[in-house]
Design an enzyme around this catalytic site. Structure first.
Site, short mmCIF file in Angstrom:
data_model
loop_
_atom_site.label_atom_id
_atom_site.label_comp_id
_atom_site.label_asym_id
_atom_site.label_seq_id
_atom_site.Cartn_x
_atom_site.Cartn_y
_atom_site.Cartn_z
CD GLU A 1 -5.05 -7.35 6.62
OE1 GLU A 1 -4.40 -6.70 7.45
OE2 GLU A 1 -5.55 -6.83 5.61
CE LYS B 1 -11.32 -4.46 5.65
NZ LYS B 1 -10.96 -5.46 4.64
CB VAL C 1 -0.98 -0.02 1.20
CG1 VAL C 1 -1.83 1.25 1.22
CG2 VAL C 1 -1.88 -1.24 1.13
N GLY D 1 -5.93 -4.43 -2.51
CA GLY D 1 -4.98 -4.28 -3.61
C GLY D 1 -4.30 -2.93 -3.56
N GLY E 1 -11.48 -1.17 0.92
CA GLY E 1 -10.34 -0.90 0.03
C GLY E 1 -10.54 0.42 -0.70
CB VAL F 1 -14.36 0.17 5.65
CG1 VAL F 1 -15.57 -0.67 5.25
CG2 VAL F 1 -14.17 0.15 7.15
CG ASP G 1 -9.67 -7.44 7.27
OD1 ASP G 1 -8.82 -6.57 7.57
OD2 ASP G 1 -10.39 -7.35 6.27
N1 HSE Z 1 -6.74 -8.19 3.69
C1 HSE Z 1 -7.74 -7.21 3.40
C2 HSE Z 1 -8.76 -7.83 2.47
C3 HSE Z 1 -7.11 -6.01 2.78
O1 HSE Z 1 -8.46 -8.88 1.89
O2 HSE Z 1 -9.86 -7.30 2.35
C4 HSE Z 1 -8.04 -4.84 2.60
O3 HSE Z 1 -8.53 -4.35 3.83
#
Ligand code: HSE
Length: 399
Positions: free
Chosen positions: A189, A204, A16, A301, A133, A131, A200
């Protein structure tokens, strides 16, 4: 800060971080058009050196270089994990610098405190990329939908698991292979169990809920079930039911309380979330005035996430801190969260043989235990034959 070029420091130069450097460099003209000034990356904090990178001369290894430079306006934290990301965020805010992050773990765990500190110091703390991406969802939720009362949120909130489930559903790819692919594409991650086991997505849905209600639920209290135990047999059953299996993060209101959970669901093909595949995320928000709205786009991504981060930079450049409109959250008291059992339908898939796992939030246990059971109030419907161990709790409230 007005009219001066924004001086920026990046914490982390991984997938990122390097994406943010690329967006700021390649789309500098767009940033200038939007804000009337440019953005200059002065420092990049990383443990590694990048001798071949065009940014090699900006790499530093000591956070103090950044926090002690009064010319740094904005710190962009993309380190992942709670520590030292949380400490660096606090120190940056204390030093009067705005902070942008994509770090869901820090926002979900410490968001209330960090927003309050930012307001006290008269700076901004923004986290659009945490949240969905690249999907713009937090800013629309808190600004464009501010006159609405949010009733429910249902989201495919994790790109890695959606990619895995999609690859499994299309056939011929095992869970492990699909996970490897997601890692290679930079979606997963650092510790992929955060993706696979649903944590994750839980962070979110906590952040979305806080944006919608002002209340931050402790992510550790959210019932979470991931996709680790989904098999090809489950995928076949879903297909036979004209459903897709999706990992859903849910927020609903139950009278004056909230219910939050993350679980794999059978989602009917009638529901737009069923057709959101690969790394894409979708967030379906139902409000009292607007009704349903779907936010859709790439959920993970390099460049999608970096684009969302730079959108926060544009926001800071165009909207300096304003005490009257500053975002503030309150930590929700424990009794705010009620059991998912109070919120709709539940479906269990049973398999023959093994012992019943104890899940305190799985309220339906079939006596006959040879079927998928859908429960609506007191009525139970058997919808498919299977074997006799519950392998997963499927929420049917989306059907
Ligand atoms: N690992 C997370 C996903 C990255 O796959 O959504 C984005 O928050």
């Amino acid at each position: 800060m007005k009219n001066k070029q924004l001086t920026v420091a990046l914490l982390g130069f991984g997938v990122v971080g390097s994406g943010v450097a690329q967006v700021i460099t390649e789309n500098q003209d767009r940033i200038v058009d939007a804000t009337g000034r440019g953005a200059d990356i002065r420092y990049i904090l990383d443990l590694r050196d990048f001798p071949d990178s065009p940014f090699a001369d900006r790499i530093v290894h000591d956070f103090n270089t950044i926090v002690n430079d009064p010319e740094v306006d904005v710190v962009i934290e993309m380190m992942g994990g709670s520590h030292p990301a949380y400490e660096f965020t606090r120190a940056s805010l204390e030093a009067g610098k705005s902070v942008i992050t994509s770090n869901k773990e820090v926002v979900a765990n410490f968001g209330t405190e960090l927003l309050s500190l930012a307001a006290e110091k008269g700076v901004r703390y923004l986290f659009e990329a945490s949240v969905g991406g690249g999907i713009p969802v937090l800013r629309p939720l808190s600004q464009d939908m501010a006159a609405n009362r949010v009733q429910t949120i249902d989201g495919i909130l994790n790109g890695t698991t959606n990619y895995i489930l999609t690859r499994m559903a299309r056939g011929g790819v095992s869970f492990e292979t699909a996970l490897c692919e997601a890692q290679q594409k930079g979606y997963a991650e650092r510790d992929p169990s955060a993706d696979v086991d649903g944590h994750d997505a839980a962070r979110k849905i906590v952040i979305l809920t806080a944006m919608a209600t002002g209340l931050r639920i402790d992510p550790n209290t959210v019932p979470v079930e991931g996709i680790r135990y989904i098999t090809e047999a489950d995928v076949s059953i879903a297909k036979a039911m004209n459903c897709a299996i999706k990992l859903i993060g849910h927020m609903g209101r139950v009278e004056d309380h909230l219910t939050l959970w993350v679980a794999p669901c059978f989602v009917s093909r009638q529901n737009p979330l069923a057709n959101i595949d690969d790394v894409f995320n979708g967030v379906l928000i139902d409000t009292d005035m607007l009704g349903q709205t779907l936010f859709y786009g790439r959920g993970a991504g390099k460049l999608p996430t970096a684009g969302a981060i730079v959108s926060d930079l544009v926001d800071i450049a165009t909207h300096p801190f304003d005490a009257a409109t500053a975002l503030r959250w309150t930590d929700a008291p424990a009794h705010t969260l009620v059991s998912p059992a109070d919120d709709g339908l539940v479906c269990l898939i049973y398999r023959k043989g093994d012992a019943m796992p104890e899940t305190e939030w799985a309220p339906v246990v079939s006596e006959t235990a040879q079927a998928i059971i859908v429960r609506e109030g007191e009525a139970e419907t058997v919808i498919a034959r299977g074997e006799t161990r519950p392998i997963a709790t499927y929420r049917m409230s989306l059907l």
